[in-house]
Design a protein around this motif. Structure first.
Motif, short mmCIF file in Angstrom:
data_model
loop_
_atom_site.label_atom_id
_atom_site.label_comp_id
_atom_site.label_asym_id
_atom_site.label_seq_id
_atom_site.Cartn_x
_atom_site.Cartn_y
_atom_site.Cartn_z
N SER A 79 1.07 -1.57 0.07
CA SER A 79 0.52 -0.18 0.32
C SER A 79 1.00 1.31 -0.36
CB SER A 79 -0.68 0.15 1.42
OG SER A 79 -1.17 1.06 1.15
N LEU A 80 1.63 1.51 0.57
CA LEU A 80 3.08 2.60 0.96
C LEU A 80 2.96 2.55 -0.65
CD1 LEU A 80 4.69 1.85 4.45
CD2 LEU A 80 2.51 3.40 3.58
N ALA A 81 3.81 1.38 -1.21
CA ALA A 81 4.92 1.33 -2.17
C ALA A 81 3.38 2.19 -3.46
CB ALA A 81 5.52 -0.29 -3.06
N GLN A 82 2.18 1.91 -3.57
CA GLN A 82 1.43 2.36 -4.12
C GLN A 82 1.53 3.71 -4.10
OE1 GLN A 82 -1.99 -0.32 -3.38
NE2 GLN A 82 -1.93 -0.28 -5.79
N SER A 83 1.78 4.68 -3.19
CA SER A 83 0.80 5.68 -2.95
C SER A 83 2.80 6.31 -2.21
CB SER A 83 -0.25 5.78 -2.25
OG SER A 83 -0.44 7.23 -1.74
N SER A 84 2.37 7.32 -3.01
CA SER A 84 3.84 8.34 -1.97
C SER A 84 2.58 9.33 -1.54
CB SER A 84 4.48 9.06 -3.47
OG SER A 84 3.99 9.57 -3.53
N GLU A 85 1.91 9.81 -1.32
CA GLU A 85 0.84 10.45 -0.76
C GLU A 85 0.38 10.33 0.97
OE1 GLU A 85 -3.46 10.75 -2.32
OE2 GLU A 85 -2.49 11.56 -4.48
N GLN A 86 0.68 9.23 1.13
CA GLN A 86 0.83 8.38 2.30
C GLN A 86 1.99 9.08 3.03
OE1 GLN A 86 -1.09 4.60 3.56
NE2 GLN A 86 -1.06 4.49 1.37
N GLY A 87 3.28 9.89 2.30
CA GLY A 87 4.07 10.47 3.28
C GLY A 87 5.21 9.09 4.06
N VAL A 88 5.18 7.98 3.20
CA VAL A 88 5.92 7.12 3.74
C VAL A 88 6.87 6.04 2.96
CG1 VAL A 88 6.34 4.79 5.37
CG2 VAL A 88 4.64 6.59 5.66
N ASP A 89 8.33 6.21 2.99
CA ASP A 89 8.59 5.26 1.86
C ASP A 89 8.50 3.96 2.72
OD1 ASP A 89 10.40 4.09 0.33
OD2 ASP A 89 11.92 5.62 0.33
N PHE A 90 8.54 3.05 2.21
CA PHE A 90 8.48 1.55 2.31
C PHE A 90 9.57 0.97 2.55
CE2 PHE A 90 8.84 0.67 -1.41
CZ PHE A 90 9.60 -0.60 -1.99
N LEU A 91 10.96 1.52 1.57
CA LEU A 91 12.50 0.88 2.34
C LEU A 91 12.89 1.51 3.71
CD1 LEU A 91 13.42 1.87 -1.42
CD2 LEU A 91 13.36 -0.10 -0.10
N SER A 92 11.88 2.55 4.25
CA SER A 92 12.36 3.29 5.65
C SER A 92 12.59 1.87 6.73
CB SER A 92 12.13 4.73 5.70
OG SER A 92 10.65 4.35 5.55
N VAL A 93 11.20 1.38 6.30
CA VAL A 93 10.37 -0.31 7.28
C VAL A 93 11.36 -0.91 6.75
CG1 VAL A 93 8.90 -1.31 7.44
CG2 VAL A 93 8.19 0.65 7.32
N LEU A 94 12.12 -1.63 5.44
CA LEU A 94 12.79 -2.90 5.45
C LEU A 94 14.53 -2.13 5.71
CD1 LEU A 94 12.06 -3.12 1.69
CD2 LEU A 94 10.56 -3.76 3.67
N ASN A 95 15.21 -0.92 6.01
CA ASN A 95 15.84 -1.26 6.64
C ASN A 95 16.11 -1.05 8.03
OD1 ASN A 95 17.10 -0.57 4.16
ND2 ASN A 95 16.55 1.66 4.03
N ALA A 96 14.93 -0.96 8.41
CA ALA A 96 14.37 -0.87 9.86
C ALA A 96 14.35 -2.64 10.38
CB ALA A 96 13.32 -0.59 10.98
N ILE A 97 13.70 -2.66 9.69
CA ILE A 97 14.35 -4.58 9.40
C ILE A 97 15.20 -4.70 9.89
CG2 ILE A 97 13.25 -7.02 9.04
CD1 ILE A 97 10.79 -5.03 8.23
N GLU A 98 15.92 -5.17 8.77
CA GLU A 98 17.26 -4.80 8.18
C GLU A 98 18.44 -4.86 9.03
OE1 GLU A 98 20.71 -4.63 4.68
OE2 GLU A 98 19.82 -2.71 4.99
N SER A 99 18.49 -3.37 10.20
CA SER A 99 19.64 -3.63 11.15
C SER A 99 19.11 -3.84 12.59
CB SER A 99 19.17 -1.68 11.68
OG SER A 99 17.74 -1.59 11.73
N ILE A 100 17.96 -4.66 12.46
CA ILE A 100 17.12 -5.52 13.58
C ILE A 100 18.01 -6.66 13.35
CG2 ILE A 100 15.22 -6.60 14.82
CD1 ILE A 100 13.59 -3.55 14.06
N GLU A 101 17.55 -7.11 12.09
CA GLU A 101 17.90 -8.77 11.87
C GLU A 101 19.36 -9.00 11.93
OE1 GLU A 101 15.27 -11.82 11.14
OE2 GLU A 101 14.75 -10.24 12.65
#
Length: 219
Positions: A43-65
């Motif tokens: 949903s985030l990748a589909q729409s930039s209007e939500q103001g959230v870059d889905f990659l910022s979520v993935l980068n956070a998960i990567e650092s935790i893992e």
């Protein structure tokens, strides 16, 4: 940040593939991620209007893992809500809130603190800073201020990655706004349950995306 999961929605599949291949690129294919969270990322990748870059979520998960020290720093329990006992959260920043957070963080710092930041990089009044100084100062102001606010759990805008833990591993269940966690924990529990119910779906999506990518390369 709600997103209904429907694996039969054909027009979403290119975005499912995009998210899964980015997870693969980051080495997160074996992570315990729910299908519901993947659809939130779609949903985030589909729409930039939500103001959230889905990659910022993935980068956070990567650092935790992948970085134990980052996991210890980023992840915390829900201390204020008893109904969320046994659940964990990790902050991620969205593009809509970075400037707001930075302004709040700088406004709360003392004059001495602001001066020390400039002195740290050898920047003085009347001097034209070098590109290296500009880059270092930007990182200090953006990353340092935002991370400090997240660690102190102040009124930081952005969102949470919500997790539980099974056999010593984090399971990434869903995304939630800070407001939802603070004000409507019952609704957040409904989102969490959707994540738990869809845990097997990520691997189906992931395997499909990898196969599609290989088929395209062959063609």
């Amino acid at each position: 940040m709600s997103a209904e999961y429907d694996s039969n929605t054909d027009d979403l599949m290119p975005f499912v593939k995009l998210v899964c291949l980015d997870l693969h690129r980051l080495g997160l294919g074996d992570s315990l991620i729910s299908g519901y969270l993947v659809m939130q990322l779609v949903s985030l990748a589909q729409s930039s209007e939500q103001g959230v870059d889905f990659l910022s979520v993935l980068n956070a998960i990567e650092s935790i893992e992948n970085v134990p020290s980052e996991a210890r720093r980023r992840v915390s329990a829900f201390r204020q809500q008893q109904s969320l006992d046994g659940l964990f959260k990790a902050h991620f920043h969205d593009t809509a809130s970075i400037v707001q957070n930075l302004q709040r963080g700088l406004a709360n710092q003392s004059d001495e603190k602001r001066i020390s930041i400039f002195e740290k990089y050898g920047i003085t009044e009347g001097q034209s800073p070098s590109p290296e100084q500009i880059s270092a100062l930007t990182h200090e102001l953006v990353s340092g201020t935002l991370e400090e606010r997240a660690e102190n759990e102040k009124e930081n805008t952005g969102g949470w990655i919500v997790m539980d833990k099974v056999d010593g591993r984090y399971r990434y269940l869903c995304l939630a706004s800070h407001e939802l966690a603070r004000q409507q924990p019952e609704q957040l529990l409904e989102e969490i349950e959707k994540g738990r119910e869809s845990m097997p779906d990520f691997q189906k999506m992931y395997i499909w995306a990898i196969k599609q990518s290989k088929l395209q390369k062959i063609e």
